[in-house]
Design a protein around this motif. Structure first.
Motif, PDB file in Angstrom:
ATOM      1  N   LYS A  46      -9.107  -7.409  -8.726  1.00 20.53           N
ATOM      2  CA  LYS A  46      -9.060  -6.328  -7.878  1.00 20.53           C
ATOM      3  C   LYS A  46      -8.229  -6.981  -6.572  1.00 20.53           C
ATOM      4  O   LYS A  46      -8.274  -8.221  -6.371  1.00 20.53           O
ATOM      5  N   LEU A  47      -7.381  -6.230  -5.981  1.00 24.15           N
ATOM      6  CA  LEU A  47      -6.500  -6.499  -5.036  1.00 24.15           C
ATOM      7  C   LEU A  47      -6.967  -5.815  -3.637  1.00 24.15           C
ATOM      8  O   LEU A  47      -7.818  -4.866  -3.563  1.00 24.15           O
ATOM      9  N   LYS A  48      -6.833  -6.393  -2.498  1.00 22.78           N
ATOM     10  CA  LYS A  48      -7.016  -5.752  -1.168  1.00 22.78           C
ATOM     11  C   LYS A  48      -5.801  -5.832  -0.610  1.00 22.78           C
ATOM     12  O   LYS A  48      -4.758  -6.337  -0.526  1.00 22.78           O
ATOM     13  N   ALA A  49      -5.959  -4.641   0.483  1.00 20.65           N
ATOM     14  CA  ALA A  49      -4.703  -4.603   1.399  1.00 20.65           C
ATOM     15  C   ALA A  49      -4.975  -5.057   3.004  1.00 20.65           C
ATOM     16  O   ALA A  49      -6.157  -5.189   3.352  1.00 20.65           O
ATOM     17  N   GLU A  50      -3.908  -5.527   3.325  1.00 21.75           N
ATOM     18  CA  GLU A  50      -3.857  -6.388   4.616  1.00 21.75           C
ATOM     19  C   GLU A  50      -3.276  -5.235   5.769  1.00 21.75           C
ATOM     20  O   GLU A  50      -2.600  -4.262   5.194  1.00 21.75           O
ATOM     21  N   ALA A  51      -3.465  -5.625   7.025  1.00 22.09           N
ATOM     22  CA  ALA A  51      -3.205  -4.812   8.126  1.00 22.09           C
ATOM     23  C   ALA A  51      -1.635  -4.410   8.021  1.00 22.09           C
ATOM     24  O   ALA A  51      -1.433  -3.247   8.315  1.00 22.09           O
ATOM     25  N   ASP A  52      -0.740  -5.073   7.661  1.00 25.21           N
ATOM     26  CA  ASP A  52       0.641  -5.057   7.574  1.00 25.21           C
ATOM     27  C   ASP A  52       1.256  -4.301   6.151  1.00 25.21           C
ATOM     28  O   ASP A  52       2.369  -3.934   6.013  1.00 25.21           O
ATOM     29  N   GLY A  53      -0.143  -3.811   5.362  1.00 22.10           N
ATOM     30  CA  GLY A  53       0.296  -3.009   4.122  1.00 22.10           C
ATOM     31  C   GLY A  53       0.567  -4.040   2.715  1.00 22.10           C
ATOM     32  O   GLY A  53       0.635  -3.495   1.721  1.00 22.10           O
ATOM     33  N   ARG A  54       0.545  -5.416   2.963  1.00 26.07           N
ATOM     34  CA  ARG A  54       0.688  -6.207   1.728  1.00 26.07           C
ATOM     35  C   ARG A  54      -0.406  -6.238   1.175  1.00 26.07           C
ATOM     36  O   ARG A  54      -1.620  -6.002   1.590  1.00 26.07           O
ATOM     37  N   MET A  55      -0.326  -6.432  -0.206  1.00 26.82           N
ATOM     38  CA  MET A  55      -1.664  -6.427  -0.949  1.00 26.82           C
ATOM     39  C   MET A  55      -1.837  -7.792  -1.961  1.00 26.82           C
ATOM     40  O   MET A  55      -0.566  -8.302  -2.486  1.00 26.82           O
ATOM     41  N   PHE A  56      -2.666  -8.357  -1.776  1.00 26.88           N
ATOM     42  CA  PHE A  56      -3.130  -9.667  -2.443  1.00 26.88           C
ATOM     43  C   PHE A  56      -4.495  -9.411  -3.404  1.00 26.88           C
ATOM     44  O   PHE A  56      -5.345  -8.631  -3.058  1.00 26.88           O
ATOM     45  N   PRO A  57      -4.480 -10.442  -4.371  1.00 22.90           N
ATOM     46  CA  PRO A  57      -5.825 -10.441  -5.114  1.00 22.90           C
ATOM     47  C   PRO A  57      -6.781 -10.954  -4.124  1.00 22.90           C
ATOM     48  O   PRO A  57      -6.474 -11.588  -3.130  1.00 22.90           O
ATOM     49  N   ILE A  58      -8.076 -10.316  -4.307  1.00 27.87           N
ATOM     50  CA  ILE A  58      -9.146 -10.529  -3.297  1.00 27.87           C
ATOM     51  C   ILE A  58      -9.441 -12.302  -3.305  1.00 27.87           C
ATOM     52  O   ILE A  58     -10.210 -12.518  -2.491  1.00 27.87           O
ATOM     53  N   THR A  59      -9.117 -12.834  -4.289  1.00 27.42           N
ATOM     54  CA  THR A  59      -9.342 -14.237  -4.419  1.00 27.42           C
ATOM     55  C   THR A  59      -8.309 -15.189  -3.554  1.00 27.42           C
ATOM     56  O   THR A  59      -8.385 -16.514  -3.181  1.00 27.42           O
ATOM     57  N   VAL A  96       0.793  -1.231  -0.161  1.00 29.61           N
ATOM     58  CA  VAL A  96       0.018   0.029   0.109  1.00 29.61           C
ATOM     59  C   VAL A  96       0.764   1.383   0.176  1.00 29.61           C
ATOM     60  O   VAL A  96       0.315   2.419  -0.280  1.00 29.61           O
ATOM     61  N   CYS A  97       1.945   1.188   0.311  1.00 32.87           N
ATOM     62  CA  CYS A  97       2.965   2.344   0.410  1.00 32.87           C
ATOM     63  C   CYS A  97       3.190   3.072  -0.999  1.00 32.87           C
ATOM     64  O   CYS A  97       3.632   2.437  -2.068  1.00 32.87           O
ATOM     65  N   GLN A  98       2.617   4.235  -1.073  1.00 34.65           N
ATOM     66  CA  GLN A  98       2.395   4.839  -2.381  1.00 34.65           C
ATOM     67  C   GLN A  98       3.498   6.066  -2.654  1.00 34.65           C
ATOM     68  O   GLN A  98       3.989   6.179  -3.791  1.00 34.65           O
ATOM     69  N   GLU A  99       4.091   6.522  -1.737  1.00 34.46           N
ATOM     70  CA  GLU A  99       5.331   7.712  -1.748  1.00 34.46           C
ATOM     71  C   GLU A  99       6.382   6.955  -2.279  1.00 34.46           C
ATOM     72  O   GLU A  99       6.921   6.375  -1.544  1.00 34.46           O
ATOM     73  N   PRO A 100       6.905   7.588  -3.229  1.00 37.08           N
ATOM     74  CA  PRO A 100       8.305   6.997  -3.993  1.00 37.08           C
ATOM     75  C   PRO A 100       9.288   6.977  -2.730  1.00 37.08           C
ATOM     76  O   PRO A 100      10.209   6.354  -2.639  1.00 37.08           O
ATOM     77  N   LYS A 101       9.294   8.356  -2.009  1.00 35.16           N
ATOM     78  CA  LYS A 101      10.508   8.595  -1.269  1.00 35.16           C
ATOM     79  C   LYS A 101      10.221   7.480   0.168  1.00 35.16           C
ATOM     80  O   LYS A 101      11.134   7.332   0.747  1.00 35.16           O
TER      81      LYS A 101
END
Length: 407
Positions: A95-108, A55-60
């Motif tokens: 579609k992707l989903k975010a988990e509490a630790d910031g990792r993103m997975f497919p909703i499947t 989920v981290c978006q900012e390049p810096k």
């Protein structure tokens, strides 16, 4: 017709091939894979769920998760970052989903969803994939390149994307060194700490949500969750520390001392104060039955035993050397590590083609024009959390952009 060859059918190679074919509809795009499997790491990543990105978006902020290549990646992530990855997959029905630790997975929660999407796009853009084709060497020609194929005829092409992933031996990069590239020696990154002589392994399965782990005698430290295993220490705090310390720990031949602060950043003075206050409020309670720090019961009992505290000892009789020992074991618990255990799911190497040899805006080689790189073959690696896949998507996309001006 322009012929473009991609070497390697992993995340970077396949993603690169799709975008190359989409941007160059008149080109013949072929992927060569030496094994019989496509997208092997995608399949097993994240326990078979595929940790696509973060989920981290900012390049810096994003670049802080890359022990090697961080500063060079900032502009790259501005061009194609995590938001672009999410949009790319979602615009193709994943579609992707975010988990509490910031990792993103497919909703499947199934890596096959990602594989199916990528291979569907390959088919859509007429990308040809050939397995069991091993490239032995590359020869530069006037019109492009000649690829020497093991046990088969040579292949001619105009441009090449090398996306062969990381290797654990320097010799595996020789064919790229022969083209003039400098190689950073590959060493393991993302591994767990082996504690062969420590009884803490008897607590296998116990985890602590927030600790600080340090490598004694260095500036290396990391905070986060820690997991005790039957061979030693694992979990995000340890894996991230191993990534940042990959070269230093390699130089130490994987013989080093680990310091664990089970209370995260609490110092000696604060620890003493908590113990003293708890002691005053609970004088008759036994230490083994009362834990002021909310540590897992088995760990608390282990640290008390390690501090030579008797099972029947009550707080009102607790002082002196044993008090000092417990404080020390809570905030600077020392373990001797020997060897390493690969964290197989996220196996990553530090090393590869030096970034000075690559134009990081186009991913084209500075030593061999017409040849491009993507993924772990270059000296870039990330910590766990979807960062290595993000580097693969980004570099694959940039290489496709870089190749889009084909004459």
């Amino acid at each position: 017709m322009t012929k473009i060859t991609i070497i390697g059918a992993g995340a970077a190679g396949i993603f690169g091939s799709i975008n190359i074919a989409a941007k160059n509809p008149d080109a013949e795009v072929v992927v060569l894979e030496k094994s019989s499997k496509l997208l092997a790491k995608v399949k097993i990543s994240g326990g078979g769920r595929c940790n696509v990105t973060n989920v981290c978006q900012e390049p810096k902020e994003l670049i802080k998760n890359y022990p090697r290549g961080n500063k060079k990646l900032k502009k790259a992530f501005e061009d194609f970052g995590t938001v672009d990855t999410v949009n790319w997959f979602e615009s193709r029905g994943v579609k992707l989903k975010a988990e509490a630790d910031g990792r993103m997975f497919p909703i499947t929660d199934d890596s096959q969803t990602i594989i199916d999407c990528l291979l569907h796009e390959c088919k859509k853009y007429k990308v040809e994939i050939k397995t069991k084709v091993s490239v032995e060497s590359i020869e530069k020609t006037e019109s492009g390149f000649l690829l020497d194929i093991k046990g088969a005829e040579k292949i001619e092409c105009n441009k090449i994307l090398v996306a062969t992933g990381g290797h654990n031996k320097l010799e595996a990069f020789q064919w790229l060194a022969d083209l003039g590239h400098s190689i950073s020696e590959p060493v393991p990154s993302l591994f767990t700490f082996n504690l062969p002589k420590s009884s803490i392994t008897e607590l296998s399965g116990v985890s602590v949500q927030d600790v600080e782990v340090k490598i004694a005698g260095t500036k290396l430290s990391h905070q986060g969750p820690l997991l005790i295993t039957h061979w030693g220490l694992s979990g995000p705090a340890v894996l991230k520390l191993s990534a940042w310390g990959a070269r230093i720990l390699h130089e130490k031949n994987y013989e080093y001392s680990v310091l664990v602060n089970w209370l995260k950043t609490t110092n000696e003075e604060e620890t003493r104060q908590v113990l003293t206050e708890f002691q005053a409020q609970n004088p008759k309670k036994m230490l083994f039955n009362s834990n002021p720090f909310q540590l897992p019961k088995r760990l608390w009992e282990y640290l008390l035993t390690k501090s030579e505290i008797d099972e029947e000892l009550r707080w009102n009789n607790f002082s002196g050397k044993k008090f000092n020992k417990l404080v020390n074991h809570l905030i600077a618990d020392l373990y001797e590590a020997s060897g390493k255990t690969t964290f197989k799911e996220e196996f990553v190497t530090a090393g590869g083609v030096k970034l000075g040899d690559v134009n990081m805006q186009t991913m084209e080689s500075r030593k061999c024009p017409g040849l491009y790189f993507a993924g772990e073959v270059i000296d870039i690696d990330g910590v766990t959390g979807g960062f290595n896949f993000q580097a693969a998507w980004t570099t694959g996309w940039l290489a496709a952009e870089g190749m889009s001006n084909i004459d």
